[in-house]
Design a protein around this motif. Structure first.
Motif, PDB file in Angstrom:
ATOM      1  N   LEU A  64       0.824  -1.212   0.000  1.00 21.31           N
ATOM      2  CA  LEU A  64       0.000   0.000   0.000  1.00 21.31           C
ATOM      3  C   LEU A  64       0.862   1.268   0.000  1.00 21.31           C
ATOM      4  O   LEU A  64       0.566   2.231  -0.713  1.00 21.31           O
ATOM      5  CB  LEU A  64      -0.946  -0.002   1.196  1.00 21.31           C
ATOM      6  CG  LEU A  64      -2.123  -0.952   1.098  1.00 21.31           C
ATOM      7  CD1 LEU A  64      -2.881  -0.995   2.418  1.00 21.31           C
ATOM      8  CD2 LEU A  64      -3.049  -0.567  -0.030  1.00 21.31           C
ATOM      9  N   ILE A  65       1.914   1.252   0.779  1.00 20.62           N
ATOM     10  CA  ILE A  65       2.812   2.410   0.813  1.00 20.62           C
ATOM     11  C   ILE A  65       3.465   2.612  -0.548  1.00 20.62           C
ATOM     12  O   ILE A  65       3.552   3.738  -1.047  1.00 20.62           O
ATOM     13  CB  ILE A  65       3.874   2.239   1.927  1.00 20.62           C
ATOM     14  CG1 ILE A  65       3.191   2.324   3.294  1.00 20.62           C
ATOM     15  CG2 ILE A  65       4.984   3.282   1.798  1.00 20.62           C
ATOM     16  CD1 ILE A  65       4.070   1.904   4.445  1.00 20.62           C
ATOM     17  N   PHE A  66       3.922   1.525  -1.160  1.00 20.43           N
ATOM     18  CA  PHE A  66       4.544   1.603  -2.473  1.00 20.43           C
ATOM     19  C   PHE A  66       3.574   2.188  -3.500  1.00 20.43           C
ATOM     20  O   PHE A  66       3.909   3.095  -4.267  1.00 20.43           O
ATOM     21  CB  PHE A  66       5.016   0.213  -2.912  1.00 20.43           C
ATOM     22  CG  PHE A  66       5.559   0.172  -4.310  1.00 20.43           C
ATOM     23  CD1 PHE A  66       6.811   0.696  -4.593  1.00 20.43           C
ATOM     24  CD2 PHE A  66       4.815  -0.384  -5.336  1.00 20.43           C
ATOM     25  CE1 PHE A  66       7.316   0.666  -5.883  1.00 20.43           C
ATOM     26  CE2 PHE A  66       5.313  -0.418  -6.630  1.00 20.43           C
ATOM     27  CZ  PHE A  66       6.564   0.104  -6.905  1.00 20.43           C
ATOM     28  N   LEU A  67       2.332   1.674  -3.516  1.00 21.87           N
ATOM     29  CA  LEU A  67       1.336   2.172  -4.460  1.00 21.87           C
ATOM     30  C   LEU A  67       0.993   3.640  -4.192  1.00 21.87           C
ATOM     31  O   LEU A  67       0.794   4.418  -5.122  1.00 21.87           O
ATOM     32  CB  LEU A  67       0.073   1.309  -4.411  1.00 21.87           C
ATOM     33  CG  LEU A  67       0.252  -0.114  -4.926  1.00 21.87           C
ATOM     34  CD1 LEU A  67      -1.003  -0.935  -4.652  1.00 21.87           C
ATOM     35  CD2 LEU A  67       0.598  -0.115  -6.405  1.00 21.87           C
ATOM     36  N   PHE A  68       0.935   4.010  -2.934  1.00 27.60           N
ATOM     37  CA  PHE A  68       0.676   5.396  -2.568  1.00 27.60           C
ATOM     38  C   PHE A  68       1.776   6.310  -3.122  1.00 27.60           C
ATOM     39  O   PHE A  68       1.498   7.350  -3.730  1.00 27.60           O
ATOM     40  CB  PHE A  68       0.583   5.532  -1.042  1.00 27.60           C
ATOM     41  CG  PHE A  68       0.540   6.941  -0.560  1.00 27.60           C
ATOM     42  CD1 PHE A  68      -0.596   7.709  -0.736  1.00 27.60           C
ATOM     43  CD2 PHE A  68       1.633   7.507   0.072  1.00 27.60           C
ATOM     44  CE1 PHE A  68      -0.646   9.020  -0.287  1.00 27.60           C
ATOM     45  CE2 PHE A  68       1.590   8.803   0.532  1.00 27.60           C
ATOM     46  CZ  PHE A  68       0.454   9.571   0.345  1.00 27.60           C
ATOM     47  N   LEU A  69       3.035   5.917  -2.954  1.00 24.13           N
ATOM     48  CA  LEU A  69       4.139   6.739  -3.457  1.00 24.13           C
ATOM     49  C   LEU A  69       4.127   6.830  -4.980  1.00 24.13           C
ATOM     50  O   LEU A  69       4.410   7.888  -5.550  1.00 24.13           O
ATOM     51  CB  LEU A  69       5.476   6.203  -2.946  1.00 24.13           C
ATOM     52  CG  LEU A  69       5.710   6.387  -1.446  1.00 24.13           C
ATOM     53  CD1 LEU A  69       6.996   5.688  -1.020  1.00 24.13           C
ATOM     54  CD2 LEU A  69       5.740   7.846  -1.073  1.00 24.13           C
ATOM     55  N   LEU A  70       3.782   5.740  -5.659  1.00 20.31           N
ATOM     56  CA  LEU A  70       3.660   5.791  -7.124  1.00 20.31           C
ATOM     57  C   LEU A  70       2.564   6.775  -7.539  1.00 20.31           C
ATOM     58  O   LEU A  70       2.740   7.557  -8.474  1.00 20.31           O
ATOM     59  CB  LEU A  70       3.337   4.406  -7.689  1.00 20.31           C
ATOM     60  CG  LEU A  70       4.479   3.418  -7.789  1.00 20.31           C
ATOM     61  CD1 LEU A  70       3.954   2.076  -8.310  1.00 20.31           C
ATOM     62  CD2 LEU A  70       5.581   3.932  -8.692  1.00 20.31           C
ATOM     63  N   THR A 117       2.644  16.850  -3.881  1.00 17.33           N
ATOM     64  CA  THR A 117       3.535  16.758  -2.729  1.00 17.33           C
ATOM     65  C   THR A 117       2.944  15.699  -1.806  1.00 17.33           C
ATOM     66  O   THR A 117       1.746  15.416  -1.850  1.00 17.33           O
ATOM     67  CB  THR A 117       3.621  18.095  -1.968  1.00 17.33           C
ATOM     68  OG1 THR A 117       2.324  18.402  -1.452  1.00 17.33           O
ATOM     69  CG2 THR A 117       4.109  19.211  -2.859  1.00 17.33           C
ATOM     70  N   LYS A 118       3.768  15.108  -0.976  1.00 19.76           N
ATOM     71  CA  LYS A 118       3.272  14.071  -0.074  1.00 19.76           C
ATOM     72  C   LYS A 118       2.227  14.629   0.876  1.00 19.76           C
ATOM     73  O   LYS A 118       1.228  13.970   1.152  1.00 19.76           O
ATOM     74  CB  LYS A 118       4.432  13.439   0.686  1.00 19.76           C
ATOM     75  CG  LYS A 118       5.305  12.572  -0.189  1.00 19.76           C
ATOM     76  CD  LYS A 118       6.454  11.972   0.580  1.00 19.76           C
ATOM     77  CE  LYS A 118       7.392  11.266  -0.387  1.00 19.76           C
ATOM     78  NZ  LYS A 118       8.600  10.799   0.253  1.00 19.76           N
ATOM     79  N   SER A 119       2.432  15.840   1.369  1.00 22.03           N
ATOM     80  CA  SER A 119       1.467  16.410   2.311  1.00 22.03           C
ATOM     81  C   SER A 119       0.115  16.645   1.636  1.00 22.03           C
ATOM     82  O   SER A 119      -0.937  16.418   2.230  1.00 22.03           O
ATOM     83  CB  SER A 119       1.992  17.708   2.922  1.00 22.03           C
ATOM     84  OG  SER A 119       2.245  18.659   1.920  1.00 22.03           O
ATOM     85  N   ARG A 120       0.101  17.061   0.370  1.00 25.10           N
ATOM     86  CA  ARG A 120      -1.160  17.265  -0.356  1.00 25.10           C
ATOM     87  C   ARG A 120      -1.856  15.923  -0.590  1.00 25.10           C
ATOM     88  O   ARG A 120      -3.066  15.798  -0.449  1.00 25.10           O
ATOM     89  CB  ARG A 120      -0.902  17.970  -1.689  1.00 25.10           C
ATOM     90  CG  ARG A 120      -2.127  18.172  -2.534  1.00 25.10           C
ATOM     91  CD  ARG A 120      -3.105  19.140  -1.884  1.00 25.10           C
ATOM     92  NE  ARG A 120      -4.311  19.199  -2.684  1.00 25.10           N
ATOM     93  CZ  ARG A 120      -5.532  19.110  -2.203  1.00 25.10           C
ATOM     94  NH1 ARG A 120      -5.714  19.010  -0.905  1.00 25.10           N
ATOM     95  NH2 ARG A 120      -6.571  19.160  -2.986  1.00 25.10           N
ATOM     96  N   ALA A 121      -1.086  14.898  -0.930  1.00 28.23           N
ATOM     97  CA  ALA A 121      -1.657  13.570  -1.147  1.00 28.23           C
ATOM     98  C   ALA A 121      -2.263  13.027   0.144  1.00 28.23           C
ATOM     99  O   ALA A 121      -3.359  12.467   0.139  1.00 28.23           O
ATOM    100  CB  ALA A 121      -0.595  12.621  -1.682  1.00 28.23           C
ATOM    101  N   VAL A 122      -1.566  13.202   1.254  1.00 32.27           N
ATOM    102  CA  VAL A 122      -2.085  12.742   2.553  1.00 32.27           C
ATOM    103  C   VAL A 122      -3.375  13.483   2.890  1.00 32.27           C
ATOM    104  O   VAL A 122      -4.343  12.886   3.362  1.00 32.27           O
ATOM    105  CB  VAL A 122      -1.032  12.924   3.668  1.00 32.27           C
ATOM    106  CG1 VAL A 122      -1.648  12.722   5.036  1.00 32.27           C
ATOM    107  CG2 VAL A 122       0.129  11.959   3.451  1.00 32.27           C
TER     108      VAL A 122
END
Length: 81
Positions: free
Chosen positions: A48-54, A62-67
Motif C-alpha cells: 500500500l505504501i509503495f502504491l501510494f508513493l507511485l 507533494t506528499k502532504s497534499r496527497a495525505v
C-alpha cells in the motif's frame, strides 16, 4: 461495568503469561482484542505504501497534499457509514 487501564494491564499480563500475542486496546471503556499482526499484514502494508508513493509521483503531488486528499476521502467514507 467501567473498564480501566488497570484492567487492560491485567489482561495484557495474562496474555503474555500464556504466550498469546494479541493486540489489545482500551476504547471508550471497552477492551478490544485483535489478532496479532503477521508477515502477511506487513507485506500488504508495504504494498500500500509503495502504491501510494507511485500515485503521488504520477500526479506530481507533494506528499502532504496527497495525505490531505486521502484523509478527507477517509472522513467522507466514515461519515457515509
Amino acid at each position: 461495568m467501567t473498564l480501566t487501564i488497570e484492567d487492560l494491564e491485567k489482561l495484557q499480563q495474562k496474555l503474555q503469561d500464556e504466550e498469546q500475542n494479541f493486540q489489545i486496546e482500551l476504547q471508550e471503556e471497552n477492551i478490544l482484542v485483535m489478532s496479532p499482526s503477521d508477515i502477511e499484514s506487513s507485506k500488504i502494508g508495504a504494498q500500500l505504501i509503495f502504491l501510494f508513493l507511485l500515485w503521488v509521483k504520477c500526479l506530481g503531488l507533494t506528499k502532504s497534499r496527497a495525505v490531505a486528499m486521502i484523509t478527507s476521502t477517509i472522513f467522507e467514507l466514515v461519515e457515509e457509514n
